[in-house]
Design a protein around this motif. Structure first.
Motif, PDB file in Angstrom:
ATOM      1  N   ILE A 265      42.606  89.621  37.556  1.00 56.70           N
ATOM      2  CA  ILE A 265      41.897  88.483  36.835  1.00 56.70           C
ATOM      3  C   ILE A 265      42.800  87.020  37.061  1.00 56.70           C
ATOM      4  CG2 ILE A 265      40.970  89.849  34.931  1.00 56.70           C
ATOM      5  CD1 ILE A 265      42.972  88.701  33.166  1.00 56.70           C
TER       6      ILE A 265
ATOM      7  N   PHE B 282      29.660  89.909  28.727  1.00 60.12           N
ATOM      8  CA  PHE B 282      30.987  90.444  28.754  1.00 60.12           C
ATOM      9  C   PHE B 282      31.230  91.071  27.115  1.00 60.12           C
ATOM     10  CE2 PHE B 282      35.637  90.275  29.325  1.00 60.12           C
ATOM     11  CZ  PHE B 282      36.159  90.326  27.793  1.00 60.12           C
TER      12      PHE B 282
ATOM     13  N   LEU C  24      33.615  89.522  40.735  1.00 59.94           N
ATOM     14  CA  LEU C  24      33.310  90.912  40.095  1.00 59.94           C
ATOM     15  C   LEU C  24      32.242  91.665  40.816  1.00 59.94           C
ATOM     16  CD1 LEU C  24      31.890  89.468  36.510  1.00 59.94           C
ATOM     17  CD2 LEU C  24      34.219  90.251  37.333  1.00 59.94           C
TER      18      LEU C  24
ATOM     19  N   TYR D  92      31.132  95.021  30.840  1.00 58.19           N
ATOM     20  CA  TYR D  92      30.050  94.117  30.733  1.00 58.19           C
ATOM     21  C   TYR D  92      28.659  94.982  30.171  1.00 58.19           C
ATOM     22  CZ  TYR D  92      31.917  89.870  32.733  1.00 58.19           C
ATOM     23  OH  TYR D  92      32.725  88.661  32.927  1.00 58.19           O
TER      24      TYR D  92
ATOM     25  N   TYR E 264      28.567  98.192  32.418  1.00 57.00           N
ATOM     26  CA  TYR E 264      29.204  98.210  33.635  1.00 57.00           C
ATOM     27  C   TYR E 264      30.735  98.193  33.307  1.00 57.00           C
ATOM     28  CZ  TYR E 264      24.782  96.871  35.622  1.00 57.00           C
ATOM     29  OH  TYR E 264      23.422  96.653  36.311  1.00 57.00           O
TER      30      TYR E 264
ATOM     31  N   GLN F 108      37.599  93.453  27.129  1.00 55.45           N
ATOM     32  CA  GLN F 108      38.537  93.573  28.361  1.00 55.45           C
ATOM     33  C   GLN F 108      40.031  94.106  27.823  1.00 55.45           C
ATOM     34  OE1 GLN F 108      40.391  89.942  30.336  1.00 55.45           O
ATOM     35  NE2 GLN F 108      38.967  90.708  31.962  1.00 55.45           N
TER      36      GLN F 108
ATOM     37  N   TYR G 255      42.893  94.416  35.717  1.00 53.87           N
ATOM     38  CA  TYR G 255      42.437  94.737  34.290  1.00 53.87           C
ATOM     39  C   TYR G 255      41.208  95.502  34.305  1.00 53.87           C
ATOM     40  CZ  TYR G 255      45.916  91.725  31.967  1.00 53.87           C
ATOM     41  OH  TYR G 255      47.141  91.019  31.544  1.00 53.87           O
TER      42      TYR G 255
END
Lengths: 115, 111
Positions: B93, B46, B99, B36, B87, B49, B32
């Motif tokens: 996930i 976050f 991360l 961030y 980022y 996504q 995925y």
């Protein structure tokens, strides 16, 4: 009602000392992490705990020892501090492996300065 | 985890739309794409996504082409408070996600 909290926010100490950074999360998460962000702003994972069990242990000197008394806390103890340990340390947490969105929640960070 | 490549920095003005593109040529089937945001002196937060096509939430949109080798974070009508480092992360996930943060894109929004 801070989700992920860290203490202290700032830590200034001499080389060779031993220090601890505490982290607590009130989100009910099962997994907690420690990250290090150096002066160049690179953010790297150090450790991960799931339900008090060590899951991830990156290439970190054994002077660094995480301790998880319960799943809401993950403390970081550092022995014999060195100049290169100066950085910002972030604690984070996330829900367990069964969740689709493994969003991590970060604390405010602890700026460690070793003199 | 798949390696990502982002622009080091971008400049914009208030009210403009900002698009930050991330390349991830080696993305795996189960990976995925997550973005961030990090403000100075704060931990990352976050944003969004997605897996494919388009994802939108109250903060941003994420566009992912069919080959998934890149993705674009779109911030509509940025304000000064959107000045931060963004980022792009790619990974599986399921299970414990480790991360891996790259250099990120430093966005500067000016008046």
């Amino acid at each position: 009602d801070t989700a992920v909290s860290q203490t202290p926010k700032y830590l200034v100490t001499q080389m060779g000392n031993d220090k601890s950074i505490k982290c607590e999360q009130n989100l009910g998460h099962d997994t907690m992490y420690w990250y290090k962000q150096d002066s160049k702003k690179f953010l790297k994972i150090m450790f991960s705990y799931n339900n008090k069990e060590l899951i991830i242990n990156e290439t970190v000197p054994n002077r660094f020892s995480p301790k998880s008394p319960d799943k809401a806390h993950l403390n970081l103890h550092i022995n014999s501090l060195e100049l290169g340990d100066s950085a910002v340390y972030f604690c984070a947490s996330s829900q367990d492996r069964e969740t689709l969105n493994n969003e991590q929640f970060f604390g405010p960070g602890t700026r460690l300065t070793v003199l | 985890l798949a390696k990502t490549t982002q622009p080091i920095s971008m400049d914009s003005y208030e009210g403009q739309e900002v698009n930050i593109t991330c390349s991830h040529n080696n993305i795996a089937t189960n990976d995925y794409i997550t973005w961030y945001q990090q403000f100075p002196s704060q931990g990352p937060r976050f944003i969004i996504q997605g897996y494919k096509t388009k994802v939108t939430n109250e903060v941003a949109s994420l566009f992912i082409p069919a080959d998934r080798k890149s993705s674009t974070l779109s911030l509509p009508r940025v304000s000064l408070s959107d000045t931060a480092v963004y980022y792009c992360l790619v990974g599986d996930i399921t299970g414990f996600q480790k991360l891996v943060f790259g250099t990120g894109t430093r966005l500067l929004v000016s008046p």
